[in-house]
Write a protein that holds these residues in place. Structure first.
Motif, mmCIF file in Angstrom:
data_model
loop_
_atom_site.group_PDB
_atom_site.id
_atom_site.type_symbol
_atom_site.label_atom_id
_atom_site.label_comp_id
_atom_site.label_asym_id
_atom_site.label_seq_id
_atom_site.Cartn_x
_atom_site.Cartn_y
_atom_site.Cartn_z
ATOM 1 N N ALA A 22 0.831 -1.208 0.000
ATOM 2 C CA ALA A 22 0.000 0.000 0.000
ATOM 3 C C ALA A 22 0.866 1.259 0.000
ATOM 4 C CB ALA A 22 -0.932 -0.010 1.208
ATOM 5 N N TYR A 23 1.936 1.242 0.805
ATOM 6 C CA TYR A 23 2.829 2.400 0.855
ATOM 7 C C TYR A 23 3.519 2.621 -0.484
ATOM 8 C CZ TYR A 23 6.715 5.432 1.951
ATOM 9 O OH TYR A 23 7.624 6.464 1.929
ATOM 10 N N LEU A 24 4.046 1.550 -1.085
ATOM 11 C CA LEU A 24 4.749 1.690 -2.354
ATOM 12 C C LEU A 24 3.788 2.080 -3.483
ATOM 13 C CD1 LEU A 24 7.354 -1.219 -2.151
ATOM 14 C CD2 LEU A 24 7.776 1.251 -1.967
ATOM 15 N N THR A 25 2.564 1.583 -3.433
ATOM 16 C CA THR A 25 1.572 1.968 -4.437
ATOM 17 C C THR A 25 1.304 3.471 -4.361
ATOM 18 O OG1 THR A 25 0.541 -0.215 -4.435
ATOM 19 C CG2 THR A 25 -0.820 1.626 -5.199
ATOM 20 N N LYS A 26 1.099 3.952 -3.155
ATOM 21 C CA LYS A 26 0.866 5.389 -2.953
ATOM 22 C C LYS A 26 2.073 6.211 -3.420
ATOM 23 C CE LYS A 26 -0.304 8.674 0.701
ATOM 24 N NZ LYS A 26 -0.559 8.829 2.139
ATOM 25 N N ALA A 27 3.275 5.754 -3.050
ATOM 26 C CA ALA A 27 4.491 6.483 -3.431
ATOM 27 C C ALA A 27 4.706 6.461 -4.945
ATOM 28 C CB ALA A 27 5.704 5.875 -2.718
ATOM 29 N N ALA A 28 4.439 5.316 -5.570
ATOM 30 C CA ALA A 28 4.603 5.226 -7.033
ATOM 31 C C ALA A 28 3.608 6.124 -7.742
ATOM 32 C CB ALA A 28 4.432 3.767 -7.482
ATOM 33 N N GLN A 44 6.804 -0.017 -16.394
ATOM 34 C CA GLN A 44 7.858 0.993 -16.308
ATOM 35 C C GLN A 44 8.681 0.787 -15.034
ATOM 36 O OE1 GLN A 44 5.299 4.457 -16.443
ATOM 37 N NE2 GLN A 44 6.178 5.073 -18.418
ATOM 38 N N LEU A 45 7.982 0.574 -13.927
ATOM 39 C CA LEU A 45 8.691 0.335 -12.667
ATOM 40 C C LEU A 45 9.570 -0.907 -12.752
ATOM 41 C CD1 LEU A 45 5.997 1.196 -9.968
ATOM 42 C CD2 LEU A 45 8.242 2.260 -10.239
ATOM 43 N N ALA A 46 9.037 -1.969 -13.338
ATOM 44 C CA ALA A 46 9.810 -3.206 -13.466
ATOM 45 C C ALA A 46 11.106 -2.952 -14.225
ATOM 46 C CB ALA A 46 8.973 -4.283 -14.159
ATOM 47 N N ASP A 47 11.022 -2.199 -15.316
ATOM 48 C CA ASP A 47 12.223 -1.881 -16.094
ATOM 49 C C ASP A 47 13.216 -1.065 -15.270
ATOM 50 O OD1 ASP A 47 11.359 -3.210 -18.367
ATOM 51 O OD2 ASP A 47 10.552 -1.399 -19.321
ATOM 52 N N GLY A 50 14.686 -3.194 -12.454
ATOM 53 C CA GLY A 50 15.451 -4.357 -12.889
ATOM 54 C C GLY A 50 14.885 -5.664 -12.371
ATOM 55 N N VAL A 51 13.558 -5.703 -12.195
ATOM 56 C CA VAL A 51 12.877 -6.916 -11.744
ATOM 57 C C VAL A 51 11.741 -7.220 -12.717
ATOM 58 C CG1 VAL A 51 13.463 -6.541 -9.306
ATOM 59 C CG2 VAL A 51 11.299 -5.659 -10.207
ATOM 60 N N SER A 52 11.107 -8.350 -12.519
ATOM 61 C CA SER A 52 10.026 -8.736 -13.424
ATOM 62 C C SER A 52 8.745 -7.960 -13.110
ATOM 63 C CB SER A 52 9.751 -10.233 -13.309
ATOM 64 O OG SER A 52 9.149 -10.514 -12.061
ATOM 65 N N LEU A 53 7.868 -7.900 -14.092
ATOM 66 C CA LEU A 53 6.561 -7.288 -13.907
ATOM 67 C C LEU A 53 5.785 -8.027 -12.817
ATOM 68 C CD1 LEU A 53 4.299 -5.344 -14.693
ATOM 69 C CD2 LEU A 53 3.721 -6.882 -16.586
ATOM 70 N N LEU A 71 14.349 -2.984 -1.932
ATOM 71 C CA LEU A 71 13.837 -1.794 -1.248
ATOM 72 C C LEU A 71 14.703 -0.584 -1.559
ATOM 73 C CD1 LEU A 71 12.782 -3.120 2.259
ATOM 74 C CD2 LEU A 71 11.299 -2.109 0.518
ATOM 75 N N THR A 72 16.006 -0.800 -1.619
ATOM 76 C CA THR A 72 16.912 0.284 -1.980
ATOM 77 C C THR A 72 16.598 0.795 -3.380
ATOM 78 O OG1 THR A 72 18.640 -0.607 -0.555
ATOM 79 C CG2 THR A 72 19.349 0.879 -2.306
ATOM 80 N N SER A 73 16.336 -0.120 -4.297
ATOM 81 C CA SER A 73 15.984 0.272 -5.662
ATOM 82 C C SER A 73 14.655 1.016 -5.696
ATOM 83 C CB SER A 73 15.911 -0.951 -6.578
ATOM 84 O OG SER A 73 17.162 -1.586 -6.647
ATOM 85 N N TRP A 74 13.664 0.514 -4.964
ATOM 86 C CA TRP A 74 12.370 1.198 -4.902
ATOM 87 C C TRP A 74 12.562 2.634 -4.406
ATOM 88 C CZ3 TRP A 74 7.496 -0.039 -6.465
ATOM 89 C CH2 TRP A 74 7.221 -1.364 -6.799
#
Length: 155
Positions: A22-28, A44-47, A50-53, A71-74
Motif C-alpha cells: 500500500a505504501y509503495l503503491t501510494k508512493a509510485a 515501467q517500474l519493473a524496467d 530491474g525486476v520482473s513485472l 527496497l533500496t531500488s524502490w
C-alpha cells in the motif's frame, strides 16, 4: 530465498507485505506512475527496478515483500528517503521498543550500578563481573588518554 522474515506467523508477514504494498503503491502514484493493472506504470517500474513485472505486481498488491536490495531500488526509483520508506511502510518501528537494551538511562551521572539496573542485570555474580570489566575499561581508557591526548579526538 522468498520473502525476508518480518513477523512470526504467516498472517503477520502477510500484514507487513500488505502495508508495504500500500505504501509503495501510494508512493509510485505520487511519483507519476499509473500502477493500475495494465496501465503501463507497473511495467515501467519493473524496467527501472530491474525486476520482473510479476515481482512489481506482487509487491504492489501486498502479496510479497521486496528483498532488502530491492527496497533500496524502490527508494531510489521513487525518490524516497530510505529511512522514511522503512518507517512509513511499517518495516521498522518508529520508536524503539521499551525492551530495547539500548534505551536511555535516566541518571545524571552514569554509574556501572545504574547501567546494570537499567539493563535489568540482577544476578550478583554477573553484576560483579560486569562492574570489574567496566572498571578495567575505564582505567585502560584513562591510560590511553594520558599517553596520547589525541586518541579520543581520533576515535
Amino acid at each position: 530465498m522468498e520473502d525476508p522474515p518480518h513477523g512470526n506467523t504467516r498472517e503477520e508477514r502477510q500484514a507487513v507485505a500488505q502495508r508495504v504494498g500500500a505504501y509503495l503503491t501510494k508512493a509510485a502514484t505520487a511519483a507519476g506512475f499509473d500502477v493500475r493493472q495494465r496501465a503501463g506504470g507497473r511495467a515501467q517500474l519493473a524496467d527501472l527496478l530491474g525486476v520482473s513485472l510479476t515481482t512489481v505486481s506482487r509487491t504492489l498488491d501486498g502479496k510479497t515483500l521486496p528483498m532488502p536490495s530491492q527496497l533500496t531500488s524502490w527508494a531510489s526509483v521513487l525518490r524516497l528517503d530510505h529511512q522514511q520508506l522503512l518507517l512509513e511502510s511499517g518495516l521498522i518501528p518508529s520508536k524503539p521498543s521499551p525492551e530495547s537494551p539500548n534505551r536511555d538511562v535516566a541518571s545524571a551521572e552514569l554509574t556501572p550500578e545504574a547501567a546494570m539496573d537499567a539493563w535489568e542485570i540482577t544476578d550478583p555474580k554477573i553484576r560483579k563481573m560486569l562492574k570489574g570489566n567496566i572498571g578495567q575499561a575505564v582505567e585502560l581508557q584513562r591510560e590511553i588518554d594520558a599517553s596520547d591526548p589525541g586518541a579520543t579526538a581520533r576515535g
